[in-house]
Write a protein that holds these residues in place. Structure first.
Motif, mmCIF file in Angstrom:
data_model
loop_
_atom_site.group_PDB
_atom_site.id
_atom_site.type_symbol
_atom_site.label_atom_id
_atom_site.label_comp_id
_atom_site.label_asym_id
_atom_site.label_seq_id
_atom_site.Cartn_x
_atom_site.Cartn_y
_atom_site.Cartn_z
ATOM 1 N N SER A 50 4.433 -15.178 6.303
ATOM 2 C CA SER A 50 5.065 -14.052 6.995
ATOM 3 C C SER A 50 4.385 -13.794 8.347
ATOM 4 C CB SER A 50 5.019 -12.789 6.128
ATOM 5 O OG SER A 50 3.671 -12.431 5.831
ATOM 6 N N ILE A 51 3.060 -13.945 8.396
ATOM 7 C CA ILE A 51 2.325 -13.762 9.656
ATOM 8 C C ILE A 51 2.718 -14.840 10.659
ATOM 9 C CG2 ILE A 51 0.031 -13.803 10.726
ATOM 10 C CD1 ILE A 51 -1.113 -12.705 8.156
ATOM 11 N N LYS A 53 5.451 -16.670 10.719
ATOM 12 C CA LYS A 53 6.846 -16.466 11.124
ATOM 13 C C LYS A 53 6.931 -15.399 12.209
ATOM 14 C CE LYS A 53 9.523 -17.734 7.006
ATOM 15 N NZ LYS A 53 10.405 -17.197 5.930
ATOM 16 N N LYS A 54 6.229 -14.298 11.993
ATOM 17 C CA LYS A 54 6.263 -13.174 12.933
ATOM 18 C C LYS A 54 5.708 -13.587 14.295
ATOM 19 C CE LYS A 54 4.702 -8.341 13.325
ATOM 20 N NZ LYS A 54 3.946 -8.443 14.578
ATOM 21 N N MET A 55 4.553 -14.257 14.279
ATOM 22 C CA MET A 55 3.917 -14.656 15.539
ATOM 23 C C MET A 55 4.773 -15.637 16.323
ATOM 24 S SD MET A 55 -0.166 -15.001 14.989
ATOM 25 C CE MET A 55 0.015 -16.504 14.039
ATOM 26 N N THR A 56 5.334 -16.626 15.631
ATOM 27 C CA THR A 56 6.115 -17.648 16.323
ATOM 28 C C THR A 56 7.465 -17.106 16.792
ATOM 29 O OG1 THR A 56 6.924 -18.477 14.180
ATOM 30 C CG2 THR A 56 5.014 -19.586 15.142
ATOM 31 N N LYS A 57 7.979 -16.108 16.094
ATOM 32 C CA LYS A 57 9.232 -15.484 16.529
ATOM 33 C C LYS A 57 9.008 -14.674 17.802
ATOM 34 C CE LYS A 57 13.065 -12.592 14.941
ATOM 35 N NZ LYS A 57 13.616 -11.771 13.819
ATOM 36 N N GLU A 58 7.859 -13.975 17.852
ATOM 37 C CA GLU A 58 7.533 -13.154 19.021
ATOM 38 C C GLU A 58 7.080 -13.997 20.200
ATOM 39 O OE1 GLU A 58 4.608 -10.447 17.585
ATOM 40 O OE2 GLU A 58 6.063 -9.159 16.544
ATOM 41 N N GLU A 151 -4.797 -9.445 5.862
ATOM 42 C CA GLU A 151 -3.736 -9.789 6.805
ATOM 43 C C GLU A 151 -4.076 -9.309 8.206
ATOM 44 O OE1 GLU A 151 0.876 -8.483 7.441
ATOM 45 O OE2 GLU A 151 0.302 -9.247 5.453
ATOM 46 N N LEU A 155 -4.480 -11.589 11.613
ATOM 47 C CA LEU A 155 -3.718 -11.301 12.824
ATOM 48 C C LEU A 155 -4.635 -11.139 14.031
ATOM 49 C CD1 LEU A 155 -0.904 -8.862 11.619
ATOM 50 C CD2 LEU A 155 -0.573 -11.008 12.866
ATOM 51 N N GLU A 159 -4.661 -13.529 17.316
ATOM 52 C CA GLU A 159 -4.416 -12.945 18.630
ATOM 53 C C GLU A 159 -5.579 -13.215 19.585
ATOM 54 O OE1 GLU A 159 -3.666 -8.866 17.785
ATOM 55 O OE2 GLU A 159 -1.650 -9.233 16.974
#
Length: 203
Positions: A50-51, A53-58, A151, A155, A159
């Motif tokens: 989920s992490i 997915k979120k990072m690569t989407k953003e 998590e 993150l 970052e």
């Protein structure tokens, strides 16, 4: 406490003939987060999906490479599966900008040897890992990598390394230096020969 003839020989990496980093001269448009391992250990990646997915989407400039003998059960647009091959293993690993080694904190994982982390470090790749078992001894968090237990910590580590190329390079150099000094074939040859001599003497 039971035997005076005990020799501790850590997992060792061939830093001279195999795990040798080189300066990347090609222009790369992607920052690559990578993981390597057999299909039986792909389960350790699940909590990070989920992490990732979120990072690569953003941030479409981030790619996730998974090297294994079988593709993972999960998928997302920035995930790139690379079939493991002895011939291309090192060149495939050298595509990583950040290497990851998540683990669950259980008896089985506590006995793992930290080989993934050592591979990344030997190649000058900064590592983010779970503080499980020997990982806590191999990695000095904030020095040659990050140890993350939640998590939020994962993150923050992602970052920090994603936005700071200089830090990635510095951590990578410190990681390789540590492997050369403590976990390489060269640094442990005398220790291994001592073990062999002790074994022959005690038989």
């Amino acid at each position: 406490s039971y035997n005076p003839h005990v020799v501790l020989n850590p997992t060792t990496i061939d830093t001279e003939n195999l795990h040798r980093p080189y300066e990347r001269t090609e222009i790369r448009n992607k920052l690559t987060i990578g993981w390597t391992g057999t299909h039986s250990t792909l389960k350790y990646l699940h909590p990070l999906v989920s992490i990732l997915k979120k990072m690569t989407k953003e941030n479409p400039a981030i790619q996730v490479n998974v090297i294994s003998n079988k593709p993972p059960a999960f998928n997302f647009p920035s995930l790139h599966f690379i079939p493991w091959s002895k011939k291309t293993e090192i060149s495939d690993l050298l595509k990583f900008d950040i290497g990851i080694m998540p683990l669950t904190d259980d008896v089985w994982a506590q006995g793992k040897c930290g080989f993934k982390a050592l591979q990344y470090m030997a190649l000058g790749i900064p590592v983010i890992a779970s503080p499980v078992g020997v990982n806590s001894k191999i990695i000095d968090t904030g020095v040659d990598g990050f140890l993350c237990d939640s998590e939020q910590e994962w993150l923050m580590a992602f970052e920090t390394l994603i936005r700071d190329r200089t830090l990635r390079m510095e951590m990578g150099k410190r990681g390789r230096k540590k492997v050369q000094e403590h976990y390489s074939v060269t640094s442990n040859s005398a220790n291994f020969l001592k073990f062999s001599y002790t074994f022959d003497t005690c038989r």
